[in-house]
Design a protein around this motif. Structure first.
Motif, PDB file in Angstrom:
ATOM      1  N   LEU A   1       0.824  -1.219   0.000  1.00 48.71           N
ATOM      2  CA  LEU A   1       0.000   0.000   0.000  1.00 48.71           C
ATOM      3  C   LEU A   1       0.854   1.262   0.000  1.00 48.71           C
ATOM      4  CD1 LEU A   1      -2.921  -0.964   2.428  1.00 48.71           C
ATOM      5  CD2 LEU A   1      -3.079  -0.514  -0.035  1.00 48.71           C
ATOM      6  N   GLN A   2       2.136   1.112   0.263  1.00 46.70           N
ATOM      7  CA  GLN A   2       3.048   2.250   0.229  1.00 46.70           C
ATOM      8  C   GLN A   2       3.585   2.526  -1.179  1.00 46.70           C
ATOM      9  OE1 GLN A   2       5.845   2.373   3.699  1.00 46.70           O
ATOM     10  NE2 GLN A   2       4.927   0.384   4.207  1.00 46.70           N
ATOM     11  N   SER A   3       3.193   1.669  -2.141  1.00 47.44           N
ATOM     12  CA  SER A   3       3.623   1.858  -3.525  1.00 47.44           C
ATOM     13  C   SER A   3       3.003   3.118  -4.123  1.00 47.44           C
ATOM     14  CB  SER A   3       3.205   0.647  -4.367  1.00 47.44           C
ATOM     15  OG  SER A   3       3.313   0.921  -5.740  1.00 47.44           O
ATOM     16  N   LYS A   4       3.739   3.770  -5.031  1.00 48.10           N
ATOM     17  CA  LYS A   4       3.221   4.935  -5.747  1.00 48.10           C
ATOM     18  C   LYS A   4       2.017   4.581  -6.616  1.00 48.10           C
ATOM     19  CE  LYS A   4       7.637   7.410  -6.046  1.00 48.10           C
ATOM     20  NZ  LYS A   4       8.676   7.945  -6.970  1.00 48.10           N
ATOM     21  N   ASP A   5       1.880   3.291  -6.953  1.00 52.51           N
ATOM     22  CA  ASP A   5       0.795   2.876  -7.837  1.00 52.51           C
ATOM     23  C   ASP A   5      -0.577   3.192  -7.260  1.00 52.51           C
ATOM     24  OD1 ASP A   5       2.950   1.859  -9.195  1.00 52.51           O
ATOM     25  OD2 ASP A   5       2.039  -0.094  -9.605  1.00 52.51           O
ATOM     26  N   VAL A   6      -0.699   3.157  -5.940  1.00 51.13           N
ATOM     27  CA  VAL A   6      -1.994   3.443  -5.303  1.00 51.13           C
ATOM     28  C   VAL A   6      -2.416   4.882  -5.601  1.00 51.13           C
ATOM     29  CG1 VAL A   6      -3.246   3.597  -3.121  1.00 51.13           C
ATOM     30  CG2 VAL A   6      -1.609   1.730  -3.492  1.00 51.13           C
ATOM     31  N   MET A   7      -1.507   5.825  -5.418  1.00 47.65           N
ATOM     32  CA  MET A   7      -1.815   7.235  -5.672  1.00 47.65           C
ATOM     33  C   MET A   7      -2.015   7.493  -7.166  1.00 47.65           C
ATOM     34  SD  MET A   7      -2.479  10.111  -4.381  1.00 47.65           S
ATOM     35  CE  MET A   7      -1.927   9.855  -2.676  1.00 47.65           C
ATOM     36  N   ILE A   8      -1.183   6.862  -8.014  1.00 46.55           N
ATOM     37  CA  ILE A   8      -1.319   7.032  -9.465  1.00 46.55           C
ATOM     38  C   ILE A   8      -2.696   6.562  -9.919  1.00 46.55           C
ATOM     39  CG2 ILE A   8      -0.500   6.163 -11.697  1.00 46.55           C
ATOM     40  CD1 ILE A   8       2.335   6.107 -10.439  1.00 46.55           C
ATOM     41  N   ALA A   9      -3.135   5.400  -9.424  1.00 47.67           N
ATOM     42  CA  ALA A   9      -4.444   4.861  -9.806  1.00 47.67           C
ATOM     43  C   ALA A   9      -5.577   5.753  -9.322  1.00 47.67           C
ATOM     44  CB  ALA A   9      -4.606   3.443  -9.254  1.00 47.67           C
ATOM     45  N   ALA A  10      -5.465   6.256  -8.102  1.00 46.39           N
ATOM     46  CA  ALA A  10      -6.503   7.125  -7.546  1.00 46.39           C
ATOM     47  C   ALA A  10      -6.606   8.427  -8.329  1.00 46.39           C
ATOM     48  CB  ALA A  10      -6.209   7.405  -6.078  1.00 46.39           C
ATOM     49  N   GLN A  11      -5.477   9.027  -8.640  1.00 45.12           N
ATOM     50  CA  GLN A  11      -5.481  10.285  -9.395  1.00 45.12           C
ATOM     51  C   GLN A  11      -6.030  10.101 -10.798  1.00 45.12           C
ATOM     52  OE1 GLN A  11      -1.350  11.414  -9.056  1.00 45.12           O
ATOM     53  NE2 GLN A  11      -1.678  12.562  -7.156  1.00 45.12           N
ATOM     54  N   ALA A  12      -5.671   8.996 -11.432  1.00 48.92           N
ATOM     55  CA  ALA A  12      -6.181   8.714 -12.774  1.00 48.92           C
ATOM     56  C   ALA A  12      -7.686   8.499 -12.757  1.00 48.92           C
ATOM     57  CB  ALA A  12      -5.478   7.487 -13.352  1.00 48.92           C
ATOM     58  N   SER A  13      -8.171   7.837 -11.716  1.00 46.23           N
ATOM     59  CA  SER A  13      -9.606   7.595 -11.603  1.00 46.23           C
ATOM     60  C   SER A  13     -10.371   8.904 -11.428  1.00 46.23           C
ATOM     61  CB  SER A  13      -9.885   6.659 -10.428  1.00 46.23           C
ATOM     62  OG  SER A  13     -11.263   6.440 -10.267  1.00 46.23           O
ATOM     63  N   LEU A  14      -9.862   9.774 -10.580  1.00 51.28           N
ATOM     64  CA  LEU A  14     -10.523  11.059 -10.349  1.00 51.28           C
ATOM     65  C   LEU A  14     -10.499  11.937 -11.598  1.00 51.28           C
ATOM     66  CD1 LEU A  14      -9.169  11.853  -6.760  1.00 51.28           C
ATOM     67  CD2 LEU A  14     -11.534  11.302  -7.388  1.00 51.28           C
ATOM     68  N   ALA A  15      -9.403  11.853 -12.350  1.00 48.58           N
ATOM     69  CA  ALA A  15      -9.268  12.669 -13.562  1.00 48.58           C
ATOM     70  C   ALA A  15      -9.885  11.999 -14.785  1.00 48.58           C
ATOM     71  CB  ALA A  15      -7.785  12.944 -13.822  1.00 48.58           C
ATOM     72  N   LYS A  16     -10.423  10.789 -14.589  1.00 45.20           N
ATOM     73  CA  LYS A  16     -10.996  10.001 -15.679  1.00 45.20           C
ATOM     74  C   LYS A  16      -9.994   9.829 -16.832  1.00 45.20           C
ATOM     75  CE  LYS A  16     -15.878  10.944 -14.785  1.00 45.20           C
ATOM     76  NZ  LYS A  16     -15.664  11.156 -13.352  1.00 45.20           N
ATOM     77  N   LYS A  17      -8.764   9.522 -16.443  1.00 42.22           N
ATOM     78  CA  LYS A  17      -7.703   9.258 -17.403  1.00 42.22           C
ATOM     79  C   LYS A  17      -7.133   7.861 -17.172  1.00 42.22           C
ATOM     80  CE  LYS A  17      -6.198  14.101 -17.867  1.00 42.22           C
ATOM     81  NZ  LYS A  17      -5.051  15.051 -17.696  1.00 42.22           N
ATOM     82  N   LYS A  18      -6.448   7.367 -18.192  1.00 43.98           N
ATOM     83  CA  LYS A  18      -5.812   6.065 -18.078  1.00 43.98           C
ATOM     84  C   LYS A  18      -4.512   6.207 -17.292  1.00 43.98           C
ATOM     85  CE  LYS A  18      -4.070   2.160 -20.784  1.00 43.98           C
ATOM     86  NZ  LYS A  18      -3.833   1.606 -22.151  1.00 43.98           N
ATOM     87  N   ALA A  19      -4.360   5.377 -16.279  1.00 45.37           N
ATOM     88  CA  ALA A  19      -3.144   5.422 -15.461  1.00 45.37           C
ATOM     89  C   ALA A  19      -1.977   4.741 -16.191  1.00 45.37           C
ATOM     90  CB  ALA A  19      -3.382   4.734 -14.121  1.00 45.37           C
ATOM     91  N   THR A  20      -0.792   5.253 -15.962  1.00 44.09           N
ATOM     92  CA  THR A  20       0.425   4.645 -16.498  1.00 44.09           C
ATOM     93  C   THR A  20       1.325   4.275 -15.333  1.00 44.09           C
ATOM     94  OG1 THR A  20       0.300   6.009 -18.510  1.00 44.09           O
ATOM     95  CG2 THR A  20       2.421   4.979 -18.010  1.00 44.09           C
ATOM     96  N   PHE A  21       1.724   2.991 -15.304  1.00 42.78           N
ATOM     97  CA  PHE A  21       2.482   2.485 -14.164  1.00 42.78           C
ATOM     98  C   PHE A  21       3.888   2.091 -14.607  1.00 42.78           C
ATOM     99  CE2 PHE A  21      -1.996   1.484 -13.441  1.00 42.78           C
ATOM    100  CZ  PHE A  21      -2.207   2.104 -12.204  1.00 42.78           C
ATOM    101  N   ALA A  22       4.845   2.279 -13.704  1.00 46.04           N
ATOM    102  CA  ALA A  22       6.235   1.895 -13.973  1.00 46.04           C
ATOM    103  C   ALA A  22       6.366   0.374 -13.977  1.00 46.04           C
ATOM    104  CB  ALA A  22       7.153   2.501 -12.916  1.00 46.04           C
ATOM    105  N   LYS A  23       7.421  -0.080 -14.620  1.00 49.80           N
ATOM    106  CA  LYS A  23       7.726  -1.520 -14.607  1.00 49.80           C
ATOM    107  C   LYS A  23       8.090  -1.959 -13.197  1.00 49.80           C
ATOM    108  CE  LYS A  23       9.611  -1.427 -19.318  1.00 49.80           C
ATOM    109  NZ  LYS A  23      10.851  -1.621 -20.136  1.00 49.80           N
ATOM    110  N   LEU A  24       7.925  -3.238 -12.930  1.00 51.91           N
ATOM    111  CA  LEU A  24       8.341  -3.759 -11.645  1.00 51.91           C
ATOM    112  C   LEU A  24       9.858  -3.643 -11.501  1.00 51.91           C
ATOM    113  CD1 LEU A  24       6.229  -6.983 -11.017  1.00 51.91           C
ATOM    114  CD2 LEU A  24       6.208  -4.869  -9.697  1.00 51.91           C
TER     115      LEU A  24
END
Length: 271
Positions: free
Chosen positions: A248-271
């Motif tokens: 839950l400390q991953s940046k992916d959580v915030m990236i996904a939340a922001q993309a959802s609020l902005a109604k945009k497709k999220a882009t995630f870094a490679k593992l």
């Protein structure tokens, strides 16, 4: 990362690895080279940050004819002593098991796309996959009793947990009878039946959707579903709590939340 094999063809595109069984003249029968290469392939995929989902298919007129019987002659390694033969065979079978357990161990979801026929070892293989597609004409058989042995590379250990029906599994394993894709879907082994000319496309499309998600979230979901299969509910709840205390400390959580609020497709870094 390069994937150069004799019995497999591997292509990586858009975060999706397509692993094709590639001995079409031998009906993709599983010889010694296949077992070694399949294990090596999925170990590599598991550590390849460019891969987020995997599709497994077969080249030629069927998915696989199963075990290559031509490679069974020297299984005991020339040993004469019964005990030493047993040790040799035990170690050999465990190596074969590891080839398909590598599918479960790799963090990326794996989708199988079977056509024509999926025989013996083919069922061991797809039983370790996360999602199973099949064409309508595809047929299956747990063939091992017809060659004088009990299936020992994963079918008996996994398929009952997949379908939740011990009776049908025992009937199929005791008789080695053929069963159709429609029957396999009816009792829960096959996820979806897709016309053969669309089978690979649909599997790759689904893999692309999975690849677009957070790799942290997808890998964690796969790991915890598999963990829960083999543990109690209480143990599994504790495990996911411990897992997410880190993830839950991953940046992916915030990236996904922001993309959802902005109604945009999220882009995630490679593992």
């Amino acid at each position: 990362m390069s994937y150069n094999f004799e019995t497999l063809e591997v292509k990586v595109d858009g975060g999706v690895a397509h692993v094709m069984l590639n001995r079409p003249k031998k009906l993709n029968a599983m010889n010694n080279a296949f077992w070694r290469e399949f294990r090596e392939c999925f170990v590599k995929i598991g550590s390849d940050p460019a891969v987020r989902a995997v599709v497994v298919s077969g080249n030629g007129r069927m998915f696989t004819a199963g075990l290559d019987l031509m490679d069974m002659a020297n299984l005991a390694g020339g040993q004469k002593d019964v005990g030493r033969k047993a040790f040799s065979l035990y170690n050999h079978v465990q190596l074969l098991q590891d080839s398909f357990t590598a599918i479960e161990r790799c963090p990326q979801p794996v989708i199988s796309a079977t056509h024509g026929a999926c025989i013996g070892g083919g069922i061991d293989l797809i039983s370790a996959c996360d999602i199973r597609f099949a064409s309508p004409e595809c047929w299956f058989t747990i063939k091992e009793v017809d060659i004088g042995l009990a299936a020992d590379v994963g079918t008996l250990q996994r398929i009952t947990k997949i379908v939740g029906n011990e009776g049908i599994v025992k009937e199929l394993a005791y008789t080695a009878r053929k069963f159709t894709a429609a029957e396999a879907k009816e009792f829960g082994f096959i996820t979806k039946i897709v016309a053969q000319d669309q089978l690979l496309k649909e599997a790759l499309d689904l893999a692309s959707v999975i690849a677009s998600k957070s790799p942290i979230a997808v890998a964690g979901t796969k790991h915890n579903i598999n963990y829960s299969r083999d543990h109690t509910v209480e143990d599994s709840l504790k495990h996911i709590a411990l897992w997410n205390s880190a993830m839950l400390q991953s940046k992916d959580v915030m990236i996904a939340a922001q993309a959802s609020l902005a109604k945009k497709k999220a882009t995630f870094a490679k593992l």
